[in-house]
Scaffold this active site. Structure first.
Site, short mmCIF file in Angstrom:
data_model
loop_
_atom_site.label_atom_id
_atom_site.label_comp_id
_atom_site.label_asym_id
_atom_site.label_seq_id
_atom_site.Cartn_x
_atom_site.Cartn_y
_atom_site.Cartn_z
N SER A 78 0.82 -1.23 0.00
CA SER A 78 0.00 0.00 0.00
C SER A 78 0.85 1.27 0.00
O SER A 78 0.31 2.37 -0.01
CB SER A 78 -0.94 0.00 1.21
OG SER A 78 -0.22 -0.12 2.41
N THR A 197 -1.86 4.08 4.34
CA THR A 197 -0.90 5.13 4.02
C THR A 197 0.03 5.33 5.19
O THR A 197 -0.39 5.23 6.34
CB THR A 197 -1.66 6.44 3.75
OG1 THR A 197 -2.39 6.28 2.54
CG2 THR A 197 -0.76 7.63 3.65
N THR A 215 1.91 6.98 -0.17
CA THR A 215 0.97 5.87 -0.41
C THR A 215 0.97 5.46 -1.88
O THR A 215 1.36 6.26 -2.75
CB THR A 215 -0.46 6.29 -0.02
OG1 THR A 215 -1.33 5.15 -0.04
CG2 THR A 215 -1.02 7.34 -0.97
N ARG A 225 -6.36 8.44 -10.83
CA ARG A 225 -6.97 8.81 -9.53
C ARG A 225 -5.89 9.27 -8.56
O ARG A 225 -4.85 8.65 -8.41
CB ARG A 225 -7.71 7.60 -8.97
CG ARG A 225 -8.42 7.86 -7.64
CD ARG A 225 -7.58 7.46 -6.44
NE ARG A 225 -8.30 7.64 -5.19
CZ ARG A 225 -7.74 7.47 -3.99
NH1 ARG A 225 -6.47 7.15 -3.88
NH2 ARG A 225 -8.44 7.66 -2.90
N VAL A 226 -6.17 10.38 -7.90
CA VAL A 226 -5.26 10.89 -6.87
C VAL A 226 -6.04 10.98 -5.57
O VAL A 226 -7.18 11.46 -5.55
CB VAL A 226 -4.72 12.29 -7.28
CG1 VAL A 226 -3.96 12.93 -6.12
CG2 VAL A 226 -3.82 12.18 -8.51
N GLY A 227 -5.46 10.50 -4.50
CA GLY A 227 -6.12 10.55 -3.20
C GLY A 227 -5.75 11.80 -2.42
O GLY A 227 -5.30 12.80 -2.97
N ASP A 228 -5.93 11.71 -1.13
CA ASP A 228 -5.67 12.86 -0.25
C ASP A 228 -4.19 13.05 0.09
O ASP A 228 -3.75 14.15 0.40
CB ASP A 228 -6.44 12.70 1.07
CG ASP A 228 -6.12 11.38 1.77
OD1 ASP A 228 -5.88 10.37 1.07
OD2 ASP A 228 -6.08 11.36 3.01
N THR A 248 -5.37 8.85 6.96
CA THR A 248 -5.36 7.60 6.23
C THR A 248 -6.80 7.20 5.99
O THR A 248 -7.70 7.68 6.68
CB THR A 248 -4.60 6.53 7.03
OG1 THR A 248 -4.56 5.30 6.28
CG2 THR A 248 -5.23 6.26 8.38
N GLY A 249 -7.02 6.37 5.00
CA GLY A 249 -8.39 5.96 4.72
C GLY A 249 -8.84 6.42 3.35
O GLY A 249 -8.02 6.69 2.47
N GLY A 251 -9.46 8.57 0.70
CA GLY A 251 -8.96 9.92 0.45
C GLY A 251 -10.01 10.90 -0.03
O GLY A 251 -9.96 12.10 0.29
C1 SD4 Z 1 -5.81 7.39 -0.52
N1 SD4 Z 1 -5.69 7.92 1.80
O1 SD4 Z 1 -5.17 7.29 -1.56
C2 SD4 Z 1 -5.09 7.14 0.77
C3 SD4 Z 1 -5.09 5.69 1.01
C4 SD4 Z 1 -5.06 5.30 2.42
O2 SD4 Z 1 -5.45 3.84 4.04
O3 SD4 Z 1 -4.75 5.99 3.30
N2 SD4 Z 1 -5.44 4.17 2.76
O4 SD4 Z 1 -7.00 7.64 -0.49
#
Ligand code: SD4
Length: 338
Positions: A78, A197, A215, A225-228, A248-249, A251
């Site tokens: 991850s 992350t 991450t 796709r781009v996360g947070d 984390t989580g 995004g």
């Molecule tokens: C995302 N927040 O790309 C990241 C992934 C992540 O636990 O944190 N996963 O959305």
């Protein structure tokens, strides 16, 4: 719309969280270095960061060194080198870094480079920009001396091909499936391809607070796709006068709510890191109560006094802390739902 019963349940859940806060959220005295990181793999990352902090080093060097650990870990699917790919089989990485003087750098959807956190730092230090994405980020990394390589490992490729068999090519917002805090055999949101992350915050002996976030994002995400994590204010924010936060989580939920900025701003207004994390989590839950039942978002915060807080929507979120007295330790954090 959230009904009265749901509001009551979440209020109740949070008041019991508040009671737990004093016992499990760590605190260190001012001037004493400390580093905290999301998830259990934060333990090894903290250890590398601590090597910098214990010799009086800069928190920025500490968080970069720490973030490079899971990025290089071939068993970590991850973060970094061995991250699971998007639904087309491309490994694309997101990372950001921020120092105590509001300087920051980030890369998003970066392919073929194993240490996105170091590229993010160079964006901060060598360019007038904050965020480079995709091919441009790759070009910059190569110019800075990074060697492009194939990041898709045979193991990741096999997992991706396995996913393709049943997934109907649909990208799904999966959630973590950490087993921490869960009864054996209990059902938790997410699937086996949990996405975690590394978010790290460090305070050095001179009181400088810096953060890093890295991450590979959601496994099987849509290409592009781009996360947070690389979005300053979402996955990471540091205000050297107040404190820092990372997330984390899922995004998308964090971006919608400018999550890490929110946590830091709440600390600026006087909340402890624990209170700030709880309030930020509750904002996400209250805005999308139905969705929140099956998704995970966790925040981790550290203020300039060395106080720590953490909260997540679902149980299972853990963080690692190292302050020299305690050896690295994974501490269960609070959650809204049990
Ligand atoms: C995302 N927040 O790309 C990241 C992934 C992540 O636990 O944190 N996963 O959305």
């Amino acid at each position: 719309m959230q009904n009265r019963r749901d509001v009551f349940k979440t209020t109740l859940a949070l008041s019991s969280l508040a009671g737990l806060a004093a016992t499990s959220a760590g605190a260190a005295s001012a001037g004493k270095p400390i580093v905290v990181s999301t998830w259990d793999f934060g333990v090894a990352a903290n250890s590398a960061a601590w090597d910098v902090l214990k010799t009086g080093g800069h928190a920025l060097d500490a968080v970069e060194a720490g973030a490079r650990v899971p990025e290089a870990d071939m068993k970590n699917h991850s973060v970094g080198r061995a991250g699971y790919p998007d639904r087309d089989g491309h490994v694309s990485l997101d990372a950001s870094i921020m120092d105590e003087q509001w300087r920051c750098g980030a890369v998003a959807a970066l392919e073929h480079i194993d240490h996105p956190i170091s590229v993010a730092r160079l964006v901060m230090e060598k360019t007038p920009h904050v965020l480079l994405v995709g091919d441009g980020a790759l070009q910059f990394a190569i110019e800075q001396g990074f060697t492009p390589q194939e990041l898709l490992t045979p193991e990741s490729e096999a997992a991706w091909k396995d996913w393709l068999k049943t997934a109907k090519y649909e990208s799904v917002a999966n959630s973590e499936m950490s087993t921490y805090g869960h009864a054996p055999g209990s059902k938790v949101p997410g699937d086996v391809h949990n996405h975690d992350t590394l978010g790290m915050l460090a305070l050095d002996a001179q009181g400088r607070l810096c953060g890093a976030c890295t991450t590979s994002g959601m496994a099987w995400k849509l290409r592009g796709r781009v996360g947070d994590s690389p979005i300053i204010g979402a996955g990471l924010y540091v205000d050297g006068e107040v404190g820092g936060a990372t997330s984390t989580g899922v995004g998308e939920e964090v971006i919608r709510n400018a999550g890490s900025f929110l946590v830091v701003e709440l600390m600026r207004q006087g909340r402890s890191p624990q209170q700030a994390c709880e309030e930020a989590v509750m904002r996400i839950v209250k805005r999308r109560p139905e969705a929140a039942k099956t998704l995970q978002v966790g925040f981790l915060a550290l203020n300039t006094k060395g106080e720590v807080g953490a909260c997540a929507i679902q149980p299972g979120f853990v963080y690692a802390q190292c302050d020299g007295n305690k050896t690295d330790l994974v501490v269960p954090s609070k959650s809204v739902f049990s």
